[in-house]
Design a protein around this motif. Structure first.
Motif, PDB file in Angstrom:
ATOM      1  N   LYS A   1      -0.791  -0.300 -14.079  1.00 28.83           N
ATOM      2  CA  LYS A   1      -1.371  -1.319 -13.204  1.00 28.83           C
ATOM      3  C   LYS A   1      -0.918  -2.730 -13.559  1.00 28.83           C
ATOM      4  O   LYS A   1      -0.985  -3.636 -12.727  1.00 28.83           O
ATOM      5  CB  LYS A   1      -2.903  -1.226 -13.193  1.00 28.83           C
ATOM      6  CG  LYS A   1      -3.587  -1.462 -14.517  1.00 28.83           C
ATOM      7  CD  LYS A   1      -5.088  -1.272 -14.321  1.00 28.83           C
ATOM      8  CE  LYS A   1      -5.853  -1.537 -15.608  1.00 28.83           C
ATOM      9  NZ  LYS A   1      -7.298  -1.315 -15.415  1.00 28.83           N
TER      10      LYS A   1
ATOM     11  N   GLN B   1      -6.317  -1.982  -2.272  1.00 31.90           N
ATOM     12  CA  GLN B   1      -5.460  -1.979  -3.464  1.00 31.90           C
ATOM     13  C   GLN B   1      -6.351  -1.824  -4.700  1.00 31.90           C
ATOM     14  O   GLN B   1      -7.209  -2.667  -4.955  1.00 31.90           O
ATOM     15  CB  GLN B   1      -4.684  -3.301  -3.565  1.00 31.90           C
ATOM     16  CG  GLN B   1      -3.860  -3.626  -2.341  1.00 31.90           C
ATOM     17  CD  GLN B   1      -2.453  -3.056  -2.435  1.00 31.90           C
ATOM     18  OE1 GLN B   1      -2.101  -2.448  -3.440  1.00 31.90           O
ATOM     19  NE2 GLN B   1      -1.671  -3.267  -1.400  1.00 31.90           N
ATOM     20  N   PRO B   2      -6.174  -0.776  -5.461  1.00 31.04           N
ATOM     21  CA  PRO B   2      -7.052  -0.559  -6.630  1.00 31.04           C
ATOM     22  C   PRO B   2      -6.987  -1.720  -7.623  1.00 31.04           C
ATOM     23  O   PRO B   2      -5.915  -2.283  -7.866  1.00 31.04           O
ATOM     24  CB  PRO B   2      -6.493   0.732  -7.254  1.00 31.04           C
ATOM     25  CG  PRO B   2      -5.717   1.389  -6.156  1.00 31.04           C
ATOM     26  CD  PRO B   2      -5.185   0.295  -5.306  1.00 31.04           C
ATOM     27  N   ASP B   3      -8.142  -2.073  -8.154  1.00 29.08           N
ATOM     28  CA  ASP B   3      -8.270  -3.061  -9.239  1.00 29.08           C
ATOM     29  C   ASP B   3      -7.822  -4.463  -8.850  1.00 29.08           C
ATOM     30  O   ASP B   3      -7.539  -5.295  -9.713  1.00 29.08           O
ATOM     31  CB  ASP B   3      -7.460  -2.627 -10.482  1.00 29.08           C
ATOM     32  CG  ASP B   3      -7.847  -1.236 -10.954  1.00 29.08           C
ATOM     33  OD1 ASP B   3      -9.054  -0.956 -11.034  1.00 29.08           O
ATOM     34  OD2 ASP B   3      -6.936  -0.426 -11.215  1.00 29.08           O
TER      35      ASP B   3
ATOM     36  N   GLN C   1       0.822  -1.211   0.000  1.00 27.13           N
ATOM     37  CA  GLN C   1       0.000   0.000   0.000  1.00 27.13           C
ATOM     38  C   GLN C   1       0.859   1.265   0.000  1.00 27.13           C
ATOM     39  O   GLN C   1       0.382   2.344  -0.348  1.00 27.13           O
ATOM     40  CB  GLN C   1      -0.912   0.004   1.230  1.00 27.13           C
ATOM     41  CG  GLN C   1      -2.005  -1.063   1.184  1.00 27.13           C
ATOM     42  CD  GLN C   1      -2.858  -1.047   2.431  1.00 27.13           C
ATOM     43  OE1 GLN C   1      -2.367  -1.239   3.538  1.00 27.13           O
ATOM     44  NE2 GLN C   1      -4.147  -0.810   2.253  1.00 27.13           N
TER      45      GLN C   1
ATOM     46  N   LEU D   1     -14.821   2.888  -0.473  1.00 27.77           N
ATOM     47  CA  LEU D   1     -14.115   2.641  -1.729  1.00 27.77           C
ATOM     48  C   LEU D   1     -15.032   2.051  -2.799  1.00 27.77           C
ATOM     49  O   LEU D   1     -14.836   2.295  -3.993  1.00 27.77           O
ATOM     50  CB  LEU D   1     -12.940   1.690  -1.484  1.00 27.77           C
ATOM     51  CG  LEU D   1     -11.899   2.158  -0.454  1.00 27.77           C
ATOM     52  CD1 LEU D   1     -10.930   1.033  -0.130  1.00 27.77           C
ATOM     53  CD2 LEU D   1     -11.142   3.362  -0.985  1.00 27.77           C
ATOM     54  N   TYR D   2     -16.005   1.246  -2.381  1.00 24.18           N
ATOM     55  CA  TYR D   2     -16.883   0.542  -3.344  1.00 24.18           C
ATOM     56  C   TYR D   2     -18.351   0.790  -3.002  1.00 24.18           C
ATOM     57  O   TYR D   2     -19.081  -0.132  -2.645  1.00 24.18           O
ATOM     58  CB  TYR D   2     -16.582  -0.961  -3.308  1.00 24.18           C
ATOM     59  CG  TYR D   2     -15.122  -1.298  -3.523  1.00 24.18           C
ATOM     60  CD1 TYR D   2     -14.569  -1.293  -4.798  1.00 24.18           C
ATOM     61  CD2 TYR D   2     -14.311  -1.633  -2.454  1.00 24.18           C
ATOM     62  CE1 TYR D   2     -13.228  -1.604  -4.999  1.00 24.18           C
ATOM     63  CE2 TYR D   2     -12.965  -1.942  -2.635  1.00 24.18           C
ATOM     64  CZ  TYR D   2     -12.430  -1.923  -3.916  1.00 24.18           C
ATOM     65  OH  TYR D   2     -11.110  -2.222  -4.119  1.00 24.18           O
TER      66      TYR D   2
ATOM     67  N   SER E   1       3.115   3.358  -5.082  1.00 23.97           N
ATOM     68  CA  SER E   1       2.160   3.549  -6.173  1.00 23.97           C
ATOM     69  C   SER E   1       2.803   3.102  -7.481  1.00 23.97           C
ATOM     70  O   SER E   1       4.002   3.291  -7.699  1.00 23.97           O
ATOM     71  CB  SER E   1       1.760   5.026  -6.277  1.00 23.97           C
ATOM     72  OG  SER E   1       2.904   5.834  -6.507  1.00 23.97           O
TER      73      SER E   1
END
Length: 1029
Positions: free
Chosen positions: A432, A473-475, A425, A516-517, A428
């Motif tokens: 991706k 964690q995105p995606d 985390q 986040l969602y 960055s």
């Protein structure tokens, strides 16, 4: 005329000669200050002082010469700013020459040079001349500490003002200073010397061939071994020396070849302090070192750190070892590599993996966690290190999870995986596809879902934490994974009582992930909770108490996920509709169920405070609905409604007050003005047009002969208007304040009169000074005075007095002293005396619903200290003058004030107040006893010397109170007996047998908490005086 002028010129010179003679020959110290003062005033010049000293400076007796130079030096220290450049040159030459004089003269010469080193008029080149003379002529380490400190001060002054000149000396200056410092032992001087060395390095003075010598002259003190003497007036602590030396050692990479072997040696020693100091110094060095400095020492450094983390019994050594490894890896990560250079980072990480990796396969062995911590410390240093270690470790851990079937082993493995996931985390990744976790996401999700469905609560908890980290964690989570995860969180949120920790963790995870969602939670969780809420309504209608726990958990889940504006727009109507259904249907809704809904609403309101749009949405949706329900409940009806009665109960109204207050405090002034324009007319004019359901059988008139039910709703008005920003104008304020004053003295409904008094006080506190405030104050004072006269309104008038006094005390209003005096006068009242004593507790404590900083009240930062200073002397005086039957009231009031006073303010006053506190312990009132014990316990820890004078009385009273009928008093008395052991042992030892015998009785107390405190206190008394205690 000429003769007169000559006499005037001789007179001051003669006076100067007399002062010089008294100082030099008479050994008096005062004349030096007199001469300096005369030079400052212009009576003499420095040249005249030198002339007057002529015979003393040339005297063959060294002591006489020393006294003469001492006088001149003391004058220069005070008058150096008056010197001209020409005078400075001559004085410098004189003092340099005197450095060759007798050793008795040297201290005074150095003082003069220190004064001259401060001169602004110092010509170029003389600073170098002075230092050369000191380096050549003075053996500094043979001088006393004060004179050595003077030399360091001269060097420091010149480095500050003549840096370029000193740099012109090149390495000779460094070498000269090394000679000056070599052998220094006094900590006062070392602090200055270390600072000089640090400046030499950080300001790029030339070290020449003397790098190793400079290192040796400072590193000989490493590690610092210094224990300050007791009552040290200089206040130098070991930590000061450690940090000062560390700043020197870690200031340049040129020390690396000498320092790193020393650090490795000290880390490998058996001395704990040396290990800690060495690891912390290594950590500091890594900030300035590069690969070149570390290359030859990496294997030895890694071996030492690994051994300490694997074998140490000290958590501090382990933590410092991990921090050092982190810094080493970060240093290797940021070093710029040449194309043909060896990549030290990869080889270093490979060594760590080689030594730690195989331990991860043994989740039951003791080295598994030290190995994981080492790997995580290195991985957390840079994105590159994280990728390298994770790509090697994650496949192994995933394999081990499937290989081991026991829940505790799987929990250990998953916790290690979780540690590595958290590290990712920090970094960055722009692309991706580069994310190292992407290749493992299917396996990680599979592991997580296996943990969430396991029977072990502990493994489920780790699974929930893993879900939270993966979701951050995105995606990484697909839509299918999210749907499955939301389903698991729903299931875990409704687990039974024995899995409360899982339920709490699931609610926290829901709150974190719903931010986040929001779409996933709106689609998959909120509808399920809505169905559950409907089932809860049916259960309540059937009066099935066993289902109530699911109802409460559903409410908690709804408030937990209300973190995003889009979700709030779904959950808030659900909660409000549920509350309305309770009001309409035939449900058996008890107080606890309604309070639970209000608590959920308040939690949603708190989450909405961060977003202005959500805050206004909540306010304009929830507040009118709550007012409508409350107004409906206050209306008289033919049919008896259980819920309507519940809504008017004090506990439920308090819960609604919290919701309304929380929904109002963060409103912008413009929006708050819109809201206040609707709510105040509701109470004053019965204007119900803004309420969502406004068909009531009769008018709402809480102030005009309304029913007691309607009057109780003034508490909701208080919650709203007392939470508004101060710059919001309240309509019809004059009428509102008069109505509140009238209602505050109405005897028919005590709760509504108290709410009116609090509302009046809350508004009064925020009003700006001026005529309007004065008029309202006069209105209140007249009402109080009329009500306090014998009659049926005394209690209500006293409550109004108390709250108005608090409102004024908080803002330092001048009238507060008059009202406090009036309150103090009531301590002697047979009827109101005990209540007046308890009123001092209210004045000194923080409220939760009104007069709060969160509600924009004017609360001055030190109001308690001011109240103490202004009123405690009068309380003490009143106690001594009072009759015996009302003395307890004064003691209770005093105890309340002292108990809530910051202890640093109380400590200086303790000797004069302690006798009254001890007398308060003999009071029969349990409230007084408890308040006084709470006040005394911290004082036993913070003022042992004062308390020791009364140890006999304290022990007797504490032991007596340990048998009190009140459990809270018994516990507090035993805690004070425990705190007594902090007093000097010699004072307590005569009482030890008596106390141990007396504390045997509370060991058999019927209450477990009392027994627990008795065991703790008796154990400390047993150990009193024993070795090591």
């Amino acid at each position: 005329m000429a003769a007169a002028a000559a006499l005037e010129a001789v007179a001051p010179t003669g006076a100067l000669w007399g002062l010089v003679h008294d100082f030099v020959m008479g050994q008096q110290e005062g004349p030096a200050d007199q001469v300096a003062a005369d030079v400052k005033s212009g009576s003499y010049t420095v040249l005249q002082v030198v002339e007057a000293l002529g015979s003393s400076l040339e005297n063959p007796e060294p002591r006489t010469r020393a006294r003469g130079i001492q006088l001149l030096s003391q004058v220069l220290l005070q008058c150096q700013s008056l010197l001209l450049e020409k005078e400075v040159v001559h004085l410098i030459l004189f003092y340099e020459n005197r450095l060759k004089d007798h050793h008795l003269v040297i201290p005074s010469v150095l003082q003069g040079l220190r004064a001259l080193s401060l001169c602004v008029a110092l010509p170029p080149g003389l600073a170098v001349s002075v230092l050369k003379a000191i380096f050549q002529e003075v053996h500094v380490q043979s001088l006393p500490q004060v004179d050595r400190h003077t030399v360091y001060s001269i060097i420091t002054n010149f480095m500050r003002t003549r840096e370029e000149e000193l740099k012109g000396l090149g390495a000779d200056f460094t070498f000269g200073f090394i000679q000056v410092m070599d052998g220094e032992k006094d900590p006062r001087n070392l602090l200055v010397a270390f600072r000089i060395v640090h400046d030499l390095i950080s300001r790029d003075y030339s070290l020449g061939p003397f790098v190793e010598e400079l290192f040796e002259v400072t590193s000989c003190y490493f590690p610092i071994d210094f224990t300050p003497p007791p009552n040290d007036p200089h206040g130098i602590q070991r930590e000061d020396l450690i940090l000062s030396l560390r700043a020197v050692l870690a200031s340049t990479p040129r020390f690396a070849e000498f320092l790193l072997p020393l650090l490795i040696e000290k880390v490998d020693s058996e001395i704990l302090s040396a290990k800690l100091d060495s690891l912390q110094t290594l950590n500091a060095c890594c900030a300035v070192y590069g690969q070149k400095e570390l290359k030859d020492f990496l294997p030895s450094l890694w071996a030492s750190i690994r051994r300490e983390v694997f074998q140490t019994a000290s958590e501090r050594v382990e933590a410092d070892g991990l921090a050092a490894l982190h810094s080493l890896t970060a240093c290797l990560s940021r070093s710029v590599l040449r194309a043909d250079a060896e990549d030290l980072l990869d080889s270093f990480l490979s060594s760590i993996l080689q030594d730690c990796r195989h331990h991860l396969c043994e989740p039951d062995m003791k080295l598994v966690w030290p190995s994981a911590k080492l790997l995580q410390a290195a991985a957390g240093a840079s994105a590159r290190a994280c990728d390298h270690i994770t790509s090697n470790v994650l496949p192994l851990l995933l394999e081990q999870f499937h290989k081991h079937s026991q829940s505790n082993q799987r929990r250990t493995i998953l916790e290690m995986i979780l540690g590595f996931l958290k590290l990712h985390q920090k970094w960055s990744y722009e692309d991706k596809d580069e994310k190292p976790l992407n290749g493992f996401k299917d396996q990680l999700c599979s592991l997580m879902f296996m943990a969430l469905t396991d029977t072990s609560t502990q493994l489920q908890l780790v699974g929930i934490r893993t879900l939270t980290v993966l979701g951050a964690q995105p995606d990484l989570l697909s839509s299918g994974d999210l749907e499955l995860a939301v389903g698991h969180l729903y299931r875990l949120s409704f687990m039974e009582e024995d899995s409360q920790s899982c339920r709490v963790a699931a609610l926290e995870a829901s709150g974190a992930l719903s931010t986040l969602y929001p779409v996933a939670f709106s689609r998959h969780l909120v509808p399920k909770l809505a169905e559950e809420l409907c089932r809860g309504e049916l259960d309540l209608a059937r009066d099935e108490p066993t289902k109530c726990s699911r109802h409460l958990r559903c409410l908690q889940a709804l408030s937990a996920v209300s973190t995003h504006p889009s979700i709030v727009k779904e959950t808030l109507p659900l909660l409000l509709q549920h509350l309305c259904q309770m009001n309409k249907g035939n449900m058996v809704a008890g107080t606890s169920e309604v309070i639970a809904v209000c608590q959920s609403l308040q939690q949603v309101a708190e989450k909405c405070q961060q977003d202005p749009e959500s805050c206004w949405y909540f306010h304009q949706t929830a507040v009118p609905c709550l007012f409508a329900l409350a107004v409906q409940a206050s209306m008289p009806e033919k049919e008896h409604s259980v819920l309507k009665k519940v809504l008017l109960e004090d506990e439920v109204l308090a819960a609604m007050v919290s919701v309304i207050g929380t929904a109002t405090t963060h409103l912008s002034p413009d929006l708050a003005a819109q809201s206040v324009a609707c709510i105040v007319p509701l109470f004053l004019d019965g204007n119900i047009s803004f309420l969502p359901e406004n068909s009531f059988p009769c008018r709402f008139q809480p102030f005009q002969d309304g029913s007691s039910g309607q009057r109780r709703l003034v508490a909701l008005l208080m919650a709203f208007v007392c939470s508004l920003p101060r710059n919001v104008e309240i309509p019809q304020l004059n009428q509102l304040m008069r109505e509140l004053v009238e209602l505050s003295c109405c005897p028919s409904c005590p709760s509504s009169s108290t709410a009116a008094a609090k509302c009046f006080a809350g508004l009064l506190n925020k009003l700006p000074a001026g005529q309007q405030l004065d008029e309202f104050l006069q209105l209140a004072v007249d009402k109080v005075e009329a009500g306090l006269s014998p009659g049926p309104f005394r209690s209500q008038a006293f409550t109004l007095l108390l709250w108005v006094t608090k409102a004024l005390v908080l803002r330092y209003h001048p009238l507060s002293s008059c009202l406090t005096d009036r309150l103090m006068g009531l301590l002697s009242d047979p009827e109101l005396g005990p209540a007046a004593a308890d009123g001092f507790s209210l004045l000194m404590s923080d409220c939760t619903d009104v007069l709060t900083r969160a509600g924009h009240a004017e609360v001055r930062i030190m109001f308690r200290q001011r109240f103490f200073t202004d009123n405690v002397p009068a309380l003490v005086q009143g106690f001594h003058a009072a009759s015996q039957d009302v003395k307890p009231n004064y003691l209770k009031g005093l105890s309340h004030v002292l108990n809530r006073l910051p202890k640093p303010v109380l400590l200086p006053e303790l000797p004069t107040l302690l006798s009254l506190l001890l007398e308060a312990l003999s009071c029969s009132d349990c409230v007084v006893q408890l308040s006084t014990l709470s006040c005394l316990q911290p004082l036993l820890l913070e003022a042992p010397q004062v308390m020791s004078l009364h140890v006999d009385t304290l022990i007797t009273k504490f032991l007596n109170l340990s048998s009190s009928p009140s459990m809270a008093v018994r516990i507090a008395a035993l805690q004070c007996m425990h705190a007594l052991t902090r007093l000097p042992t010699t004072v307590l030892l005569p009482y030890k047998p008596q106390v141990i015998r007396a504390l045997a009785k509370p060991l058999d107390d019927k209450k477990r908490l009392v027994r627990k405190e008795a065991v703790s206190a008796r154990g400390e008394w047993f150990l009193l005086g024993s070795p090591g205690s």
